[in-house]
Each structure stands twice: as C-alpha cells, then as structure tokens.
Design a protein around this motif. Sequence first.
Motif, PDB file in Angstrom:
ATOM      1  N   TYR A  75       0.933  -1.234  -0.114  1.00 24.66           N
ATOM      2  CA  TYR A  75       0.008  -0.073  -0.045  1.00 24.66           C
ATOM      3  C   TYR A  75       0.805   1.163  -0.012  1.00 24.66           C
ATOM      4  O   TYR A  75       0.584   2.258  -0.719  1.00 24.66           O
ATOM      5  N   VAL A  76       1.915   1.351   0.874  1.00 24.61           N
ATOM      6  CA  VAL A  76       2.630   2.419   0.836  1.00 24.61           C
ATOM      7  C   VAL A  76       3.478   2.409  -0.354  1.00 24.61           C
ATOM      8  O   VAL A  76       3.684   3.793  -0.932  1.00 24.61           O
ATOM      9  N   GLU A  77       3.902   1.504  -0.956  1.00 27.36           N
ATOM     10  CA  GLU A  77       4.773   1.625  -2.377  1.00 27.36           C
ATOM     11  C   GLU A  77       3.630   2.238  -3.573  1.00 27.36           C
ATOM     12  O   GLU A  77       4.137   3.175  -4.085  1.00 27.36           O
ATOM     13  N   SER A  86       4.153   8.017   3.589  1.00 23.98           N
ATOM     14  CA  SER A  86       3.202   7.002   2.885  1.00 23.98           C
ATOM     15  C   SER A  86       2.195   7.959   1.935  1.00 23.98           C
ATOM     16  O   SER A  86       1.605   7.286   1.652  1.00 23.98           O
ATOM     17  N   TRP A  87       2.505   9.118   2.042  1.00 24.66           N
ATOM     18  CA  TRP A  87       1.636  10.138   0.949  1.00 24.66           C
ATOM     19  C   TRP A  87       0.071   9.690   0.988  1.00 24.66           C
ATOM     20  O   TRP A  87      -0.409   9.170   0.097  1.00 24.66           O
ATOM     21  N   PHE A  88      -0.471   9.836   2.502  1.00 24.51           N
ATOM     22  CA  PHE A  88      -2.011   9.570   2.485  1.00 24.51           C
ATOM     23  C   PHE A  88      -2.724  10.490   1.530  1.00 24.51           C
ATOM     24  O   PHE A  88      -3.590   9.998   0.892  1.00 24.51           O
ATOM     25  N   GLY A  89      -2.000  11.906   1.165  1.00 27.76           N
ATOM     26  CA  GLY A  89      -2.700  12.510   0.041  1.00 27.76           C
ATOM     27  C   GLY A  89      -1.618  13.240  -0.701  1.00 27.76           C
ATOM     28  O   GLY A  89      -0.165  13.061  -0.292  1.00 27.76           O
ATOM     29  N   ASN A 128       2.021   6.673  -6.671  1.00 28.12           N
ATOM     30  CA  ASN A 128       0.976   7.849  -7.020  1.00 28.12           C
ATOM     31  C   ASN A 128       1.529   9.259  -7.114  1.00 28.12           C
ATOM     32  O   ASN A 128       1.360  10.257  -7.735  1.00 28.12           O
ATOM     33  N   ALA A 129       2.096   9.347  -5.643  1.00 21.34           N
ATOM     34  CA  ALA A 129       2.681  10.836  -5.425  1.00 21.34           C
ATOM     35  C   ALA A 129       3.790  11.037  -6.434  1.00 21.34           C
ATOM     36  O   ALA A 129       3.895  12.147  -6.919  1.00 21.34           O
TER      37      ALA A 129
END
Length: 76
Positions: free
Chosen positions: A5-7, A39-42, A12-13
């Motif tokens: 998920y983090v990757e 982890s670029w939640f947004g 995406n970021a």
Amino acid sequence: KLASYVERRRENAAWFGRELAQHGDFFDFQEETPGGTSSWFGFPLRVKSGSPFKVTELTAALNLAGVETRPIIAGN
C-alpha cells in the motif's frame, strides 16, 4: 499488505509530482524530508499568490471532477 500500500501511494505521489511540475508557477509542492519515507496519504499542494485562480475555485473544480479535497491543517 502494508508495504505494498505504501509503495503504491509513493508511486502515485511521484506521478502527481511529475504531472503537476509543469504548473509550478501556480503551486508549491510538499517534499519528503531528506532521509524520510512518506506514505503519502494525500498529495498536498499550495496555490501560490498571484495564480490566475483561487483555492476555492480549484477545490470546486476538483470536487466536480470527483477528486476529493481537504484543507491542510497544521499544528504543533
């Protein structure tokens, strides 16, 4: 699962960063702290003063396109 998920979020970021870089005259982008791994939640960005549009206009357009937005909230 968490690592995948983090990757994916990091991918995406990176994509958003590449795609929006051409609009750097209008936006300031957040960057990772050197040595950090977000982890670029947004994908936070700030509309620069002098841009031909206001934050409210951008968020309205994004929301109409089905892109959720949130205000950046900070504190200590």
